[in-house]
Design a protein around this motif. Structure first.
Motif, short mmCIF file in Angstrom:
data_model
loop_
_atom_site.label_atom_id
_atom_site.label_comp_id
_atom_site.label_asym_id
_atom_site.label_seq_id
_atom_site.Cartn_x
_atom_site.Cartn_y
_atom_site.Cartn_z
N LEU A 10 0.84 -1.20 0.00
CA LEU A 10 0.00 0.00 0.00
C LEU A 10 0.87 1.25 0.00
O LEU A 10 0.58 2.23 -0.69
N TRP B 198 2.04 1.95 -3.55
CA TRP B 198 0.97 2.50 -4.39
C TRP B 198 0.65 3.94 -4.00
O TRP B 198 0.59 4.83 -4.84
N TYR B 199 0.49 4.18 -2.71
CA TYR B 199 0.15 5.52 -2.24
C TYR B 199 1.33 6.47 -2.43
O TYR B 199 1.17 7.65 -2.76
N THR C 103 -0.03 8.75 -12.29
CA THR C 103 -0.95 8.00 -11.44
C THR C 103 -2.20 7.58 -12.21
O THR C 103 -2.74 6.49 -11.99
N PHE D 132 3.53 2.29 4.36
CA PHE D 132 2.51 3.34 4.28
C PHE D 132 2.58 4.29 5.46
O PHE D 132 2.44 5.50 5.32
N ARG E 208 -0.27 12.52 3.32
CA ARG E 208 -1.37 11.57 3.13
C ARG E 208 -2.72 12.29 3.09
O ARG E 208 -3.55 12.03 2.22
N ALA F 110 -7.66 11.25 -1.88
CA ALA F 110 -6.90 10.31 -1.05
C ALA F 110 -7.69 9.04 -0.71
O ALA F 110 -7.15 7.93 -0.72
N ILE G 248 -7.76 6.65 -3.71
CA ILE G 248 -6.43 6.12 -3.97
C ILE G 248 -6.09 5.04 -2.94
O ILE G 248 -5.60 3.96 -3.29
N LYS G 249 -6.35 5.33 -1.69
CA LYS G 249 -6.04 4.35 -0.65
C LYS G 249 -6.88 3.09 -0.79
O LYS G 249 -6.36 1.97 -0.63
N GLY H 30 -5.50 0.99 -3.46
CA GLY H 30 -4.23 0.42 -3.02
C GLY H 30 -4.42 -0.74 -2.07
O GLY H 30 -3.70 -1.75 -2.15
N GLU H 31 -5.36 -0.63 -1.17
CA GLU H 31 -5.65 -1.73 -0.24
C GLU H 31 -6.17 -2.95 -0.99
O GLU H 31 -5.81 -4.09 -0.66
#
Length: 442
Positions: A9, A12-13, A67, A328, A336, A342, A345-346, A349-350
């Motif tokens: 994660l 990715w973040y 991105t 992360f 963050r 955000a 995106i998170k 990523g998760e």
């Protein structure tokens, strides 16, 4: 979330954070970055600097095309568990179809080679194989979702990265660099954080070995790409091997100069800075910064972005690798929380880190269109306004030089600067005509 998932994660973040942070200093020289912002330790507002170095408005904290391209890959990967190039091309075409004026669809600040490639999808005989021979590091980020999803190097991983890179370019350097970008994430996921400069020097050797594997794969299975250009297709492995030999802690500037000179030698083009937009400069330089700068995610990314120029690409690379290395939780809270979009995106990523199917509420194209429309609306406030002025009609002065002018006429003319300039121009023109044509009527 396991440590492995947290680091995936983070990768990715970290990509999105690095991309967004880099937007404010994209295209600026290091000296200008220092003058405007001192250091890239936050999402900076570019509004005070538009027209003074920053050419176009960029929304504070919003990521760009690096991105967005990775998001397109994640969309397919989470839905089908495979990064099928044809399906990714379809997503990219939908993203490029509609958008506000001044943008290519929903994409924000793509390079010409990127939108040219996306536009070529409609006319390709073989969708999965591009004939575009560019090597600008424009699509390195597309390998990052695969790395966060698979988490380790394997034959399947290499094959998928190469096939995805072939969707965008036929140049062996772009293909090898894309696969290497993903590999370095998988390698950083396995490592512990670095506390001393040069503690990760072995990454150069790991990168060389991986490059040689991909170069062999290209030679055997993608002969058209291997022979696509006259340049040395093994330039990546040769560059990183020599960089490993030359590396000394604390010598980033000197090694950066060598990276630029080395790229010039391979390309035959004069490359002055290691942060110029080329595959053989951006990836080696970002890797050099990761190896040479200890102190955590923020230290690596700030040091890298302070060099400006292709900051969005550098930020995406350094952010992804540092996120995979430090995790992360190592990303500063302000970075963050300050990232636009955000939550989405998170969440993606998760899903990648846990290899779960994505069932998000927001459609990718609609989501990105909303963000791009918002930036475009803000950007309009800073576009130069067109001034509508009625052109003055010059007074007829044809007879002013035909005889000796009375002093009153000359005085009146001098009182009106516009008429006086017109009089002088017309007088000079008449004299010139007389010299060229002696029969000119007096």
């Amino acid at each position: 979330m396991s440590t492995s998932d947290d680091k995936a994660l983070g990768s990715w973040y970290g990509m999105a954070v690095g991309d967004a942070l880099g937007q404010s200093v994209k295209g600026l020289k290091p000296e200008t970055v220092k003058q405007y912002f001192k250091t890239v330790d936050a999402y900076h507002d570019v509004k005070p600097h538009i027209g003074k170095g920053v050419k176009r408005y960029r929304m504070k904290g919003l990521y760009g095309v690096q991105t967005q391209a990775a998001l397109a890959v994640s969309e397919v990967l989470l839905a089908t568990k495979k990064p099928a190039p044809e399906a990714i091309a379809d997503v990219l075409m939908r993203m490029g179809a509609n958008g506000p004026e001044g943008y290519f669809g929903v994409f924000r600040r793509p390079e010409g080679c990127f939108y040219k490639t996306v536009e070529s999808f409609l006319n390709r005989m073989d969708m999965a194989k591009s004939n575009e021979p560019y090597a600008f590091g424009a699509t390195f980020s597309v390998a990052l979702p695969i790395a966060a999803y698979m988490k380790r190097n394997s034959v399947t991983f290499r094959t998928q990265c190469v096939e995805l890179a072939r969707l965008f370019s036929i140049h062996p350097w772009e293909i090898v660099g894309t696969a290497l970008t993903g590999f370095l994430v998988t390698r950083c996921l396995e490592l512990q954080s670095a506390s001393q400069p040069g503690a990760l020097k072995h990454l150069f050797g790991d990168a060389v070995a991986f490059c040689e594997e991909v170069e062999t794969l290209l030679q055997v299975e993608h002969g058209d790409a291997w022979h696509a250009v006259e340049k040395d297709p093994q330039a990546f492995s040769k560059t990183l091997r020599e960089l490993e030999t030359r590396y000394e802690p604390g010598q980033c500037d000197a090694l950066g100069k060598w990276i630029a000179e080395n790229a010039s030698r391979f390309t035959g083009v004069d490359i002055v800075h290691p942060t110029q937009g080329h595959a053989l400069t951006l990836l080696p330089f970002a890797l050099l910064m990761l190896v040479d700068v200890p102190g955590g995610f923020g230290a690596v990314l700030t040091a890298t972005l302070n060099y400006g120029r292709e900051a969005d690409k550098l930020g995406a690379l350094a952010g992804a690798w540092a996120g995979a290395l430090y995790g992360f939780d190592a990303i500063p809270d302000a970075w963050r929380s300050g990232l636009v979009n955000a939550k989405e995106i998170k969440a993606r990523g998760e899903a990648l880190a846990r290899r779960k199917s994505w069932k998000g509420d927001k459609d990718l194209v609609a989501m990105e269109l909303g963000l791009t429309n918002k930036e475009a609306e803000e950007r309009r406030k800073f576009l130069p306004k067109e001034t509508k002025k009625t052109a003055k009609k010059p007074a007829p002065l044809d007879d002013l030089w035909l005889g000796e002018e009375p002093r009153e006429s000359i005085s009146q003319l001098k009182e009106d600067p516009y008429k006086w300039r017109q009089f002088e121009r017309d007088k000079a023109k008449k004299k010139r005509d007389r010299r060229r044509n002696p029969g000119f009527p007096e």
